[in-house]
Design a protein around this motif. Structure first.
Motif, PDB file in Angstrom:
ATOM      1  N   GLU A  61       2.862   6.126  -2.837  1.00 37.98           N
ATOM      2  CA  GLU A  61       3.816   6.820  -3.465  1.00 37.98           C
ATOM      3  C   GLU A  61       3.832   6.908  -4.837  1.00 37.98           C
ATOM      4  OE1 GLU A  61       6.634   8.345  -1.342  1.00 37.98           O
ATOM      5  OE2 GLU A  61       4.514   8.426   0.049  1.00 37.98           O
ATOM      6  N   LEU A  62       3.747   5.821  -5.600  1.00 31.80           N
ATOM      7  CA  LEU A  62       4.068   5.795  -6.829  1.00 31.80           C
ATOM      8  C   LEU A  62       2.677   5.916  -8.076  1.00 31.80           C
ATOM      9  CD1 LEU A  62       6.722   3.010  -7.027  1.00 31.80           C
ATOM     10  CD2 LEU A  62       7.129   5.399  -7.122  1.00 31.80           C
ATOM     11  N   SER A 113      -2.805  -0.194  -8.791  1.00 32.66           N
ATOM     12  CA  SER A 113      -2.953   1.436  -8.365  1.00 32.66           C
ATOM     13  C   SER A 113      -4.131   1.311  -7.131  1.00 32.66           C
ATOM     14  CB  SER A 113      -3.547   2.242  -9.135  1.00 32.66           C
ATOM     15  OG  SER A 113      -4.823   1.603  -9.662  1.00 32.66           O
ATOM     16  N   LEU A 114      -4.135   2.197  -6.133  1.00 31.72           N
ATOM     17  CA  LEU A 114      -4.957   2.271  -5.223  1.00 31.72           C
ATOM     18  C   LEU A 114      -6.368   2.800  -5.808  1.00 31.72           C
ATOM     19  CD1 LEU A 114      -3.080   3.996  -2.510  1.00 31.72           C
ATOM     20  CD2 LEU A 114      -3.668   1.561  -2.546  1.00 31.72           C
ATOM     21  N   THR A 115      -7.466   2.016  -4.907  1.00 35.97           N
ATOM     22  CA  THR A 115      -8.809   2.762  -5.325  1.00 35.97           C
ATOM     23  C   THR A 115      -8.978   3.947  -4.563  1.00 35.97           C
ATOM     24  OG1 THR A 115      -9.872   1.238  -3.533  1.00 35.97           O
ATOM     25  CG2 THR A 115      -9.557   0.263  -5.588  1.00 35.97           C
ATOM     26  N   GLU A 116     -10.216   4.424  -4.713  1.00 38.01           N
ATOM     27  CA  GLU A 116     -10.676   5.533  -4.004  1.00 38.01           C
ATOM     28  C   GLU A 116     -10.649   5.407  -2.570  1.00 38.01           C
ATOM     29  OE1 GLU A 116     -14.419   8.889  -3.799  1.00 38.01           O
ATOM     30  OE2 GLU A 116     -13.911   8.049  -5.721  1.00 38.01           O
ATOM     31  N   TYR A 157       3.600  -4.902 -11.701  1.00 33.02           N
ATOM     32  CA  TYR A 157       3.947  -6.357 -10.659  1.00 33.02           C
ATOM     33  C   TYR A 157       5.614  -6.447 -10.569  1.00 33.02           C
ATOM     34  CZ  TYR A 157       4.109 -10.889  -8.807  1.00 33.02           C
ATOM     35  OH  TYR A 157       4.298 -11.878  -8.073  1.00 33.02           O
ATOM     36  N   ASN A 158       5.990  -6.344 -11.724  1.00 29.99           N
ATOM     37  CA  ASN A 158       7.436  -6.633 -11.414  1.00 29.99           C
ATOM     38  C   ASN A 158       8.581  -5.495 -10.688  1.00 29.99           C
ATOM     39  OD1 ASN A 158       7.653  -8.940 -12.902  1.00 29.99           O
ATOM     40  ND2 ASN A 158       8.258  -8.184 -14.709  1.00 29.99           N
ATOM     41  N   LYS A 159       8.208  -3.976 -10.855  1.00 26.69           N
ATOM     42  CA  LYS A 159       8.695  -3.198 -10.135  1.00 26.69           C
ATOM     43  C   LYS A 159       8.434  -3.216  -8.624  1.00 26.69           C
ATOM     44  CE  LYS A 159      10.747   0.994  -9.821  1.00 26.69           C
ATOM     45  NZ  LYS A 159      12.315   0.913  -9.833  1.00 26.69           N
ATOM     46  N   LEU A 160       7.099  -3.764  -8.630  1.00 26.26           N
ATOM     47  CA  LEU A 160       6.625  -3.781  -6.981  1.00 26.26           C
ATOM     48  C   LEU A 160       7.298  -4.601  -6.437  1.00 26.26           C
ATOM     49  CD1 LEU A 160       4.591  -2.940  -5.317  1.00 26.26           C
ATOM     50  CD2 LEU A 160       2.854  -4.357  -5.926  1.00 26.26           C
ATOM     51  N   LEU A 189       0.776  -1.107   0.175  1.00 24.32           N
ATOM     52  CA  LEU A 189       0.062   0.207  -0.029  1.00 24.32           C
ATOM     53  C   LEU A 189       0.894   1.167  -0.010  1.00 24.32           C
ATOM     54  CD1 LEU A 189      -2.460  -1.257   2.600  1.00 24.32           C
ATOM     55  CD2 LEU A 189      -3.135  -0.785  -0.040  1.00 24.32           C
ATOM     56  N   TRP A 190       1.929   1.239   0.781  1.00 26.26           N
ATOM     57  CA  TRP A 190       2.963   2.300   0.721  1.00 26.26           C
ATOM     58  C   TRP A 190       3.454   2.583  -0.715  1.00 26.26           C
ATOM     59  CZ3 TRP A 190       3.698   6.240   4.186  1.00 26.26           C
ATOM     60  CH2 TRP A 190       4.652   6.971   3.973  1.00 26.26           C
TER      61      TRP A 190
END
Length: 123
Positions: A41-42, A90-93, A47-50, A36-37
């Motif tokens: 931030e991004l 990505s994060l949802t609302e 997936y690979n970057k995560l 989540l952090w």
């Protein structure tokens, strides 16, 4: 909630006696807060970057944690019909509402580290 009250999550039938218990169930553990952090931030991450950013997480565990966060409505998964497949998260609302909690954890962790740790050098 009263001391003897409980709530049942309709999605997974889990029983909660306290809102903190529910919060820790959804965002707790070793990897979920870090996932989540990264998303906070991004904003959008593949997936690979995560996986690169989360040192020590196995692909299986990362996939499991991402699926759980998606099921709980905190993370969006967007798959592009390409070869090889491209997947972005990505994060949802609703997921963005976790940001103040993560920031508070970061602030507390920084204070804790300042009290408990010395700066080490990588060899």
């Amino acid at each position: 909630m009263e001391n003897n009250e409980k709530l049942i999550n309709i999605r997974n039938n889990k029983e909660y006696h306290c809102p903190v218990e529910a919060t820790l169930d959804v965002i707790g553990g070793k990897w979920k807060p870090l996932i989540l952090w990264q998303l906070k931030e991004l904003e959008v991450i593949r997936y690979n970057k995560l996986q690169q950013n989360l040192h020590g997480v196995s692909p299986r565990m990362l996939t499991k944690q991402l699926r759980e966060l998606e099921e709980d409505g905190l993370v969006n998964r967007k798959m592009y019909p390409e070869i090889p497949p491209k997947v972005e998260y990505s994060l949802t609302e609703f997921g963005r509402t976790v940001a103040p909690i993560l920031e508070a954890l970061c602030d507390w962790g920084s204070e804790y580290l300042g009290r408990q740790c010395t700066l080490g050098q990588d060899e």
